[in-house]
Design a protein around this motif. Structure first.
Motif, short mmCIF file in Angstrom:
data_model
loop_
_atom_site.label_atom_id
_atom_site.label_comp_id
_atom_site.label_asym_id
_atom_site.label_seq_id
_atom_site.Cartn_x
_atom_site.Cartn_y
_atom_site.Cartn_z
N ASN A 24 0.90 -1.22 0.10
CA ASN A 24 0.12 -0.05 0.10
C ASN A 24 0.73 1.29 0.11
O ASN A 24 0.62 2.00 -0.79
CB ASN A 24 -1.02 -0.02 1.20
CG ASN A 24 -2.00 -1.17 1.17
OD1 ASN A 24 -2.42 -1.39 0.04
ND2 ASN A 24 -2.45 -1.72 2.29
N LEU A 25 1.93 1.32 0.70
CA LEU A 25 2.87 2.42 0.70
C LEU A 25 3.51 2.64 -0.48
O LEU A 25 3.57 3.62 -0.90
CB LEU A 25 3.96 2.36 1.97
CG LEU A 25 3.52 2.59 3.22
CD1 LEU A 25 4.36 1.90 4.26
CD2 LEU A 25 2.99 3.92 3.81
N SER A 29 2.65 6.07 -2.87
CA SER A 29 3.83 7.10 -3.06
C SER A 29 3.62 7.77 -4.39
O SER A 29 3.17 7.37 -5.44
CB SER A 29 5.33 6.46 -2.92
OG SER A 29 5.49 5.46 -4.00
N PHE A 30 4.56 9.01 -4.16
CA PHE A 30 4.32 9.91 -5.34
C PHE A 30 5.47 10.30 -5.84
O PHE A 30 6.35 10.87 -5.34
CB PHE A 30 3.40 10.89 -5.44
CG PHE A 30 3.19 11.85 -6.58
CD1 PHE A 30 2.29 11.27 -7.48
CD2 PHE A 30 3.97 12.99 -6.77
CE1 PHE A 30 2.06 12.11 -8.68
CE2 PHE A 30 3.61 13.61 -8.06
CZ PHE A 30 2.88 13.17 -9.17
N PRO A 31 6.18 9.86 -6.93
CA PRO A 31 5.34 9.09 -7.77
C PRO A 31 5.40 7.54 -7.56
O PRO A 31 5.94 7.14 -6.64
CB PRO A 31 6.36 9.23 -9.37
CG PRO A 31 7.80 9.44 -8.68
CD PRO A 31 7.23 10.04 -7.58
N LYS A 32 4.23 6.61 -8.14
CA LYS A 32 4.33 5.53 -7.63
C LYS A 32 5.58 4.86 -7.62
O LYS A 32 6.15 4.83 -8.88
CB LYS A 32 3.32 4.68 -8.70
CG LYS A 32 2.29 3.84 -7.72
CD LYS A 32 1.11 3.47 -8.63
CE LYS A 32 -0.11 3.99 -8.76
NZ LYS A 32 -1.16 3.62 -9.47
N MET A 33 5.98 3.83 -6.71
CA MET A 33 7.26 3.01 -6.80
C MET A 33 6.95 1.84 -7.19
O MET A 33 6.12 1.08 -6.55
CB MET A 33 7.58 3.14 -5.37
CG MET A 33 9.20 2.71 -5.22
SD MET A 33 9.79 2.53 -3.45
CE MET A 33 9.18 4.17 -2.85
N LYS A 73 11.76 0.73 6.41
CA LYS A 73 11.23 1.82 7.28
C LYS A 73 11.90 3.13 6.61
O LYS A 73 11.38 4.15 6.44
CB LYS A 73 11.69 1.68 8.69
CG LYS A 73 11.49 2.85 9.62
CD LYS A 73 12.25 2.55 10.96
CE LYS A 73 12.04 3.83 11.76
NZ LYS A 73 12.70 4.97 11.28
N LYS A 74 13.27 3.16 6.33
CA LYS A 74 13.87 4.26 5.76
C LYS A 74 13.43 4.65 4.42
O LYS A 74 13.17 5.78 4.26
CB LYS A 74 15.47 3.86 5.83
CG LYS A 74 16.08 4.11 7.09
CD LYS A 74 17.66 3.63 7.20
CE LYS A 74 18.30 3.63 8.53
NZ LYS A 74 19.67 2.98 8.48
N VAL A 75 13.44 3.57 3.59
CA VAL A 75 13.10 3.90 2.17
C VAL A 75 11.31 4.36 2.02
O VAL A 75 11.27 5.39 1.14
CB VAL A 75 13.39 2.56 1.32
CG1 VAL A 75 12.63 2.60 0.11
CG2 VAL A 75 14.69 2.19 1.27
N LEU A 76 10.74 3.56 2.94
CA LEU A 76 9.25 4.06 2.90
C LEU A 76 9.03 5.28 3.47
O LEU A 76 7.83 5.77 3.67
CB LEU A 76 8.35 2.91 2.98
CG LEU A 76 8.66 1.67 2.13
CD1 LEU A 76 7.82 0.62 2.65
CD2 LEU A 76 7.95 2.22 0.77
N ASN A 77 10.09 5.81 4.61
CA ASN A 77 9.71 6.96 5.18
C ASN A 77 8.62 6.85 6.23
O ASN A 77 7.65 7.72 6.39
CB ASN A 77 9.60 8.24 4.53
CG ASN A 77 9.91 9.41 5.29
OD1 ASN A 77 10.57 9.37 6.08
ND2 ASN A 77 9.21 10.60 4.86
#
Length: 86
Positions: A24-25, A29-33, A73-77
């Motif tokens: 979902n994250l 995200s923008f732009p979509k990952m 956690k870091k990458v998805l903030n």
């Protein structure tokens, strides 16, 4: 005495509880990952993961290590609490 039941799966019977949240994250995200972009970002943090591993995590087929969880956690903030909320 009854048999001891081990609970190594989530309530939904999956091997992790963060897979759906990661999906979902990533999608919101923008732009979509894409799965490939997420894997590439994790590799920049020293996590050896490909898009197939991301797919298996998101579908709940693969366990996630604590080291991977920190990188996600870091990458998805996001916070650990957000990643691990059932």
């Amino acid at each position: 005495m009854g048999e001891m039941m081990f609970k190594n799966k989530s309530i939904k019977g999956k091997n992790n509880i963060c897979g759906e949240k990661i999906y979902n994250l990533r999608k919101s995200s923008f732009p979509k990952m894409s799965q490939r972009i997420l894997a590439d970002k994790l590799q920049l943090l020293g996590i050896d993961m490909d898009k197939n591993a991301i797919q298996r995590i998101e579908s709940g087929q693969r366990f996630v290590t604590d080291i991977e969880l920190i990188a996600l956690k870091k990458v998805l903030n996001v916070s650990f609490e957000e990643l691990l909320q059932e």
